[in-house]
Design a protein around this motif. Structure first.
Motif, PDB file in Angstrom:
ATOM      1  N   ASP A  45       0.659  -0.943   0.212  1.00  0.00           N
ATOM      2  CA  ASP A  45       0.078   0.222   0.654  1.00  0.00           C
ATOM      3  C   ASP A  45       0.763   1.303  -0.500  1.00  0.00           C
ATOM      4  O   ASP A  45       1.702   1.215   0.681  1.00  0.00           O
ATOM      5  CB  ASP A  45      -0.947   0.310   1.172  1.00  0.00           C
ATOM      6  N   TYR A  46      -0.152   2.387  -0.771  1.00  0.00           N
ATOM      7  CA  TYR A  46       1.419   3.462  -0.746  1.00  0.00           C
ATOM      8  C   TYR A  46       0.263   4.334  -0.868  1.00  0.00           C
ATOM      9  O   TYR A  46      -1.192   4.572  -0.927  1.00  0.00           O
ATOM     10  CB  TYR A  46       2.063   3.197  -2.103  1.00  0.00           C
ATOM     11  N   HIS A  47       0.621   5.713  -0.310  1.00  0.00           N
ATOM     12  CA  HIS A  47       0.060   7.422  -0.351  1.00  0.00           C
ATOM     13  C   HIS A  47       0.522   8.207  -1.745  1.00  0.00           C
ATOM     14  O   HIS A  47       1.894   8.697  -1.643  1.00  0.00           O
ATOM     15  CB  HIS A  47       0.150   7.962   0.632  1.00  0.00           C
ATOM     16  N   CYS A  48      -0.191   8.642  -2.752  1.00  0.00           N
ATOM     17  CA  CYS A  48       0.266   9.395  -3.955  1.00  0.00           C
ATOM     18  C   CYS A  48       0.304  10.295  -3.835  1.00  0.00           C
ATOM     19  O   CYS A  48      -1.078  10.358  -3.468  1.00  0.00           O
ATOM     20  CB  CYS A  48       0.802   8.391  -4.833  1.00  0.00           C
ATOM     21  N   THR A  49       0.840  11.351  -3.792  1.00  0.00           N
ATOM     22  CA  THR A  49       0.722  12.704  -3.815  1.00  0.00           C
ATOM     23  C   THR A  49       0.183  12.962  -5.690  1.00  0.00           C
ATOM     24  O   THR A  49       1.090  13.125  -6.529  1.00  0.00           O
ATOM     25  CB  THR A  49       1.490  13.942  -3.590  1.00  0.00           C
ATOM     26  N   PHE A  50      -0.712  13.622  -5.711  1.00  0.00           N
ATOM     27  CA  PHE A  50      -1.228  13.855  -6.815  1.00  0.00           C
ATOM     28  C   PHE A  50      -2.223  16.082  -7.027  1.00  0.00           C
ATOM     29  O   PHE A  50      -2.550  16.043  -6.153  1.00  0.00           O
ATOM     30  CB  PHE A  50      -2.843  13.221  -7.999  1.00  0.00           C
ATOM     31  N   PRO A  51      -1.897  16.026  -7.817  1.00  0.00           N
ATOM     32  CA  PRO A  51      -2.227  17.221  -8.626  1.00  0.00           C
ATOM     33  C   PRO A  51      -3.503  17.516  -8.036  1.00  0.00           C
ATOM     34  O   PRO A  51      -4.252  16.267  -7.795  1.00  0.00           O
ATOM     35  CB  PRO A  51      -2.590  17.474 -10.064  1.00  0.00           C
ATOM     36  N   LEU A  53      -5.732  16.541  -5.479  1.00  0.00           N
ATOM     37  CA  LEU A  53      -6.105  15.590  -4.251  1.00  0.00           C
ATOM     38  C   LEU A  53      -5.654  15.409  -3.127  1.00  0.00           C
ATOM     39  O   LEU A  53      -6.183  15.156  -2.765  1.00  0.00           O
ATOM     40  CB  LEU A  53      -6.029  14.187  -5.243  1.00  0.00           C
ATOM     41  N   GLY A  54      -3.852  15.685  -3.588  1.00  0.00           N
ATOM     42  CA  GLY A  54      -3.720  15.224  -2.357  1.00  0.00           C
ATOM     43  C   GLY A  54      -3.119  13.980  -1.935  1.00  0.00           C
ATOM     44  O   GLY A  54      -2.910  13.324  -3.195  1.00  0.00           O
ATOM     45  N   PRO A  55      -2.788  13.673  -0.972  1.00  0.00           N
ATOM     46  CA  PRO A  55      -2.381  12.125  -0.642  1.00  0.00           C
ATOM     47  C   PRO A  55      -3.115  11.406  -0.929  1.00  0.00           C
ATOM     48  O   PRO A  55      -4.315  10.971  -0.496  1.00  0.00           O
ATOM     49  CB  PRO A  55      -2.210  11.723   0.763  1.00  0.00           C
ATOM     50  N   GLU A  56      -3.520  10.487  -1.707  1.00  0.00           N
ATOM     51  CA  GLU A  56      -4.117   9.714  -2.701  1.00  0.00           C
ATOM     52  C   GLU A  56      -3.688   7.607  -1.754  1.00  0.00           C
ATOM     53  O   GLU A  56      -2.805   7.399  -2.440  1.00  0.00           O
ATOM     54  CB  GLU A  56      -4.934   9.383  -3.754  1.00  0.00           C
ATOM     55  N   PRO A  57      -4.764   6.775  -1.452  1.00  0.00           N
ATOM     56  CA  PRO A  57      -3.897   5.343  -1.777  1.00  0.00           C
ATOM     57  C   PRO A  57      -3.988   4.899  -2.063  1.00  0.00           C
ATOM     58  O   PRO A  57      -4.614   5.046  -3.608  1.00  0.00           O
ATOM     59  CB  PRO A  57      -5.678   4.737  -0.506  1.00  0.00           C
ATOM     60  N   VAL A  58      -2.847   3.949  -3.128  1.00  0.00           N
ATOM     61  CA  VAL A  58      -3.072   3.343  -3.888  1.00  0.00           C
ATOM     62  C   VAL A  58      -2.147   1.810  -3.754  1.00  0.00           C
ATOM     63  O   VAL A  58      -1.281   1.508  -2.744  1.00  0.00           O
ATOM     64  CB  VAL A  58      -1.443   3.486  -4.596  1.00  0.00           C
ATOM     65  N   HIS A  59      -2.483   0.707  -4.456  1.00  0.00           N
ATOM     66  CA  HIS A  59      -2.436  -0.900  -3.903  1.00  0.00           C
ATOM     67  C   HIS A  59      -1.966  -0.996  -4.984  1.00  0.00           C
ATOM     68  O   HIS A  59      -2.679  -1.214  -5.961  1.00  0.00           O
ATOM     69  CB  HIS A  59      -3.662  -1.874  -3.036  1.00  0.00           C
ATOM     70  N   VAL A  60      -0.030  -2.192  -4.953  1.00  0.00           N
ATOM     71  CA  VAL A  60       0.007  -2.270  -6.452  1.00  0.00           C
ATOM     72  C   VAL A  60       0.579  -4.076  -5.300  1.00  0.00           C
ATOM     73  O   VAL A  60       0.701  -4.559  -4.352  1.00  0.00           O
ATOM     74  CB  VAL A  60       1.571  -2.457  -6.088  1.00  0.00           C
ATOM     75  N   ASP A  61      -0.227  -5.444  -6.081  1.00  0.00           N
ATOM     76  CA  ASP A  61       0.168  -6.384  -5.873  1.00  0.00           C
ATOM     77  C   ASP A  61       1.060  -7.243  -7.239  1.00  0.00           C
ATOM     78  O   ASP A  61       1.170  -7.115  -8.301  1.00  0.00           O
ATOM     79  CB  ASP A  61      -0.939  -7.799  -6.323  1.00  0.00           C
ATOM     80  N   LEU A  62       2.455  -8.246  -6.521  1.00  0.00           N
ATOM     81  CA  LEU A  62       3.397  -8.499  -7.030  1.00  0.00           C
ATOM     82  C   LEU A  62       3.144  -9.974  -6.912  1.00  0.00           C
ATOM     83  O   LEU A  62       3.426 -10.082  -5.921  1.00  0.00           O
ATOM     84  CB  LEU A  62       4.137  -8.290  -6.815  1.00  0.00           C
ATOM     85  N   THR A  63       3.444 -10.820  -8.255  1.00  0.00           N
ATOM     86  CA  THR A  63       4.067 -12.344  -8.364  1.00  0.00           C
ATOM     87  C   THR A  63       4.587 -12.505  -8.781  1.00  0.00           C
ATOM     88  O   THR A  63       5.320 -12.146 -10.052  1.00  0.00           O
ATOM     89  CB  THR A  63       1.987 -12.820  -9.273  1.00  0.00           C
ATOM     90  N   ALA A  64       5.697 -13.448  -8.357  1.00  0.00           N
ATOM     91  CA  ALA A  64       6.943 -13.668  -8.961  1.00  0.00           C
ATOM     92  C   ALA A  64       7.178 -14.949  -8.812  1.00  0.00           C
ATOM     93  O   ALA A  64       6.827 -15.609  -7.893  1.00  0.00           O
ATOM     94  CB  ALA A  64       8.292 -12.608  -8.485  1.00  0.00           C
ATOM     95  N   THR A  65       7.910 -15.505  -9.757  1.00  0.00           N
ATOM     96  CA  THR A  65       8.522 -17.184  -9.594  1.00  0.00           C
ATOM     97  C   THR A  65       9.949 -16.932  -9.273  1.00  0.00           C
ATOM     98  O   THR A  65      10.657 -16.872 -10.412  1.00  0.00           O
ATOM     99  CB  THR A  65       8.014 -18.055 -10.368  1.00  0.00           C
ATOM    100  N   VAL A  66      10.421 -17.415  -7.841  1.00  0.00           N
ATOM    101  CA  VAL A  66      12.338 -17.185  -7.936  1.00  0.00           C
ATOM    102  C   VAL A  66      13.012 -17.816  -7.404  1.00  0.00           C
ATOM    103  O   VAL A  66      11.860 -18.915  -6.537  1.00  0.00           O
ATOM    104  CB  VAL A  66      12.010 -15.985  -6.449  1.00  0.00           C
ATOM    105  N   PRO A  67      14.056 -18.171  -7.863  1.00  0.00           N
ATOM    106  CA  PRO A  67      14.911 -19.459  -7.331  1.00  0.00           C
ATOM    107  C   PRO A  67      14.744 -19.462  -5.562  1.00  0.00           C
ATOM    108  O   PRO A  67      15.116 -18.143  -4.960  1.00  0.00           O
ATOM    109  CB  PRO A  67      16.036 -19.282  -8.285  1.00  0.00           C
ATOM    110  N   ASP A  68      14.860 -20.832  -5.033  1.00  0.00           N
ATOM    111  CA  ASP A  68      15.388 -20.556  -3.365  1.00  0.00           C
ATOM    112  C   ASP A  68      16.575 -21.116  -3.438  1.00  0.00           C
ATOM    113  O   ASP A  68      17.351 -19.713  -2.456  1.00  0.00           O
ATOM    114  CB  ASP A  68      14.671 -22.239  -3.307  1.00  0.00           C
TER     115      ASP A  68
END
Length: 473
Positions: A45-51, A53-68
C-alpha cells in the motif's frame, strides 16, 4: 483522478519489478545453473500525492517465481515479476470528467538488494515505461505490468533478499484525439505506508559443491488457531556438517525458526490460507532445499465481546404510558458472520399510565428474559431481538392507592423486543437503538385484572435507547 492513481500503481509495480531486476544485476552477476523455484506474492500500500487531490491510497499486487537457492559462481536465471492493479469506478468517473480516454507515462522505482556482498543493501533506481491503457466509460478496470530480472552470479555464500521501496510516477492522461488533458504531464511521489512487509523475495546462496543438509520431510500441521499454526516435519541429515536448526518459510520470507523439528508460526491473519516450506541449515553455513509444501487455513477470529450500559425510555401505547429503561447488554459479535449473541438485563421500572384517559396509575414492572439476545451486525447496522416476560408486582392509583398486581401478575405470553441501530453503529463506541414490542394480556393480577390488563396490553409499544460501552470493555 483516483483512477489515474490506480493506473500508476500498475506501472509502479512494473517499475518495482524492473528495479528488483536491476538491483540483483548490480550486485555482481553473470554465470549458470538451474535451481528449484518458489512462487511469491506481495501486496503493498502506498500514498501518492496528486495534483488537486493530495495524498491518495494506491495498492500494488506483485507475483513472481523466484529460485530458492543458487551456488556461488553459478547462474541464477532471471525471474519474471507480474503486477496487477485494479482501478475503482469512482476513479474512472473522475478521469472521465477530465475527458481522459487513455493513460500513459513512466515509473521510477526504488528497490534494495541485500546479499553478502552488500550487507547494508544496495539501492537502485530503475525507470520503466507504463503500457498505454484504454480507460472504460464506467466501472473498474485492471492494469497489468511485467518485468524480468537479468541472470545473476554471486561471489559469497549466505542469504539474499529483494525489498521494494518508494515510487516516482510521471503521467500523462490523454483525450480521444491523443492530446493531453488539462493536467498535462505531471509527477507524483508515492510513499510506502509504514509497517508493511516489503520483501519481494528471499533466496539462499550456497558454497559450490557443498553437500549441506538433506531436504526436510514434508511438514504437517499439528495445530492451528486464528493467528498461528504449529508445524512438525522429518529431520534432515548432513554429510559434511551438523544440522543446527530449521527455518519455516512463507512467500519467500522466514516466518519461524527452530532448533528442533517443530515450530509455531505466529502473527497470522484469521481465516487466511498460507503455504509453508521448511529448510534445514548447518554449522558450515549451508542451507537445504525446501521441503515439500504444506497448506493451512487459519481459523476465523473468535467473537469480540462488548458490554454496554443501556438507558432510555419506553412508551406503552394502550394508556399513553411511559417508563424509564435502564440495564446492561453483554454481547458477542462474530467477525466473520456478524452474528450477535448476548444477554440483556433490564432493571425494574415504574411506568406512568393513565386509566380511563385521566386517572394516573403507577405500575411497578420487572422483566424476565426468556432466552439469549440474538441478532446481526453488518456494515454499521445492528439488529437484535430478545424475548422478555413482563411482570407487574403492583398497580397504584395516584401512585399511593394499591389497586392490584402481585407476585403472579404477568403478561400471558413473552414479548419480543426488537431493536435496530438508529444511524451508524460502532461496536466499540456504542450508539442509539430504537425498536418496538407487543404486550400480551395480563393474568393473575387480582380481582380487577380485567381492568388493569387494558392499561398495558396491546401493540405498537416503542423503545428509544442508548448503548454506552462499559468502562474497560
Amino acid at each position: 483522478m483516483r483512477s489515474r492513481n490506480r493506473a500508476r500503481t500498475a506501472g509502479a509495480a512494473l517499475a518495482v519489478a524492473v528495479a528488483a531486476s536491476g538491483l540483483a544485476g548490480a550486485a555482481g552477476v553473470a554465470g549458470a545453473g538451474p535451481a528449484a523455484a518458489q512462487q511469491v506474492t506481495l501486496g503493498l500500500d502506498y500514498h501518492c500525492t496528486f495534483p488537486l487531490l493530495g495524498p491518495e491510497p494506491v495498492h500494488v499486487d506483485l507475483t513472481a517465481t523466484v529460485p530458492d537457492a543458487v551456488e556461488v559462481g553459478q547462474q541464477m536465471h532471471g525471474f519474471v515479476v507480474d503486477s496487477v492493479s485494479t482501478v475503482n469506478a469512482d476513479s474512472t468517473r473522475a478521469l472521465g470528467a477530465l475527458y481522459s480516454v487513455t493513460l500513459e507515462g513512466d515509473a521510477l522505482a526504488d528497490a534494495t538488494l541485500v546479499v553478502p556482498e552488500e550487507p547494508d543493501g544496495l539501492p537502485v533506481q530503475v525507470d520503466s515505461t507504463l503500457d498505454k491503457t484504454t480507460l472504460p466509460a464506467s466501472g473498474e478496470f485492471k492494469v497489468h505490468g511485467t518485468g524480468t530480472s537479468p541472470d545473476l552470479v554471486f561471489t559469497q555464500a549466505g542469504s539474499g533478499k529483494v525489498t521494494v521501496g518508494n515510487l516516482l510516477l510521471t503521467l500523462t492522461p490523454r483525450t480521444d484525439d491523443g492530446g493531453p488533458t488539462g493536467l498535462g504531464t505531471f509527477q507524483s511521489e508515492c510513499t510506502q505506508d509504514p509497517g508493511q512487509n516489503n520483501v519481494l523475495a528471499g533466496f539462499q546462496i550456497d558454497l559450490p559443491g557443498a553437500q549441506g543438509p538433506s531436504k526436510p520431510g514434508t511438514p504437517t500441521v499439528t495445530a492451528h488457531t486464528s493467528t498461528s499454526a504449529t508445524l512438525t516435519w522429518g529431520a534432515s541429515t548432513d554429510t559434511g556438517g551438523t544440522v543446527t536448526g530449521y527455518d519455516v518459510y512463507s512467500n519467500g520470507s522466514v516466518v519461524a525458526s527452530s532448533t528442533g523439528t517443530t515450530a509455531t508460526v505466529p502473527n497470522l491473519t484469521p481465516k487466511t490460507t498460507y503455504t509453508f516450506t521448511v529448510k534445514a541449515k548447518d554449522d558450515k553455513g549451508n542451507v537445504s532445499d525446501p521441503s515439500d509444501p504444506v497448506t493451512v487455513t487459519t481459523d476465523a477470529a473468535g467473537p469480540a465481546s462488548h458490554a454496554y450500559t443501556l438507558k432510555g425510555t419506553t412508551t406503552i401505547k394502550a394508556s399513553n404510558g411511559t417508563a424509564p429503561l435502564t440495564g446492561v447488554l453483554n454481547a458477542q459479535i462474530a467477525p466473520d458472520t456478524g452474528a450477535v449473541t448476548g444477554d440483556l438485563a433490564l432493571d425494574p421500572a415504574d411506568a406512568s399510565l393513565q386509566a380511563l384517559g385521566f386517572l394516573p396509575v403507577t405500575a411497578h414492572l420487572t422483566f424476565a428474559n426468556q432466552g439469549p439476545t440474538t441478532g446481526t451486525y453488518a456494515n454499521g447496522a445492528l439488529g437484535t431481538q430478545t424475548r422478555v416476560l413482563v411482570k407487574a408486582s403492583s398497580f397504584a392509583a395516584f401512585g399511593i392507592v394499591p389497586i392490584g398486581g402481585g407476585d403472579q401478575c404477568q403478561a400471558s405470553a413473552p414479548s419480543t423486543l426488537k431493536l435496530a441501530s438508529a444511524g451508524t453503529f460502532d461496536p466499540a463506541a456504542g450508539g442509539a437503538v430504537k425498536g418496538g414490542y407487543d404486550l400480551a394480556a395480563l393474568t393473575n393480577c387480582g380481582p380487577i385484572t380485567g381492568l388493569l390488563s387494558p392499561l398495558v396490553a396491546g401493540t405498537g409499544n416503542t423503545a428509544d435507547l442508548a448503548l454506552t460501552p462499559k468502562s474497560g470493555s
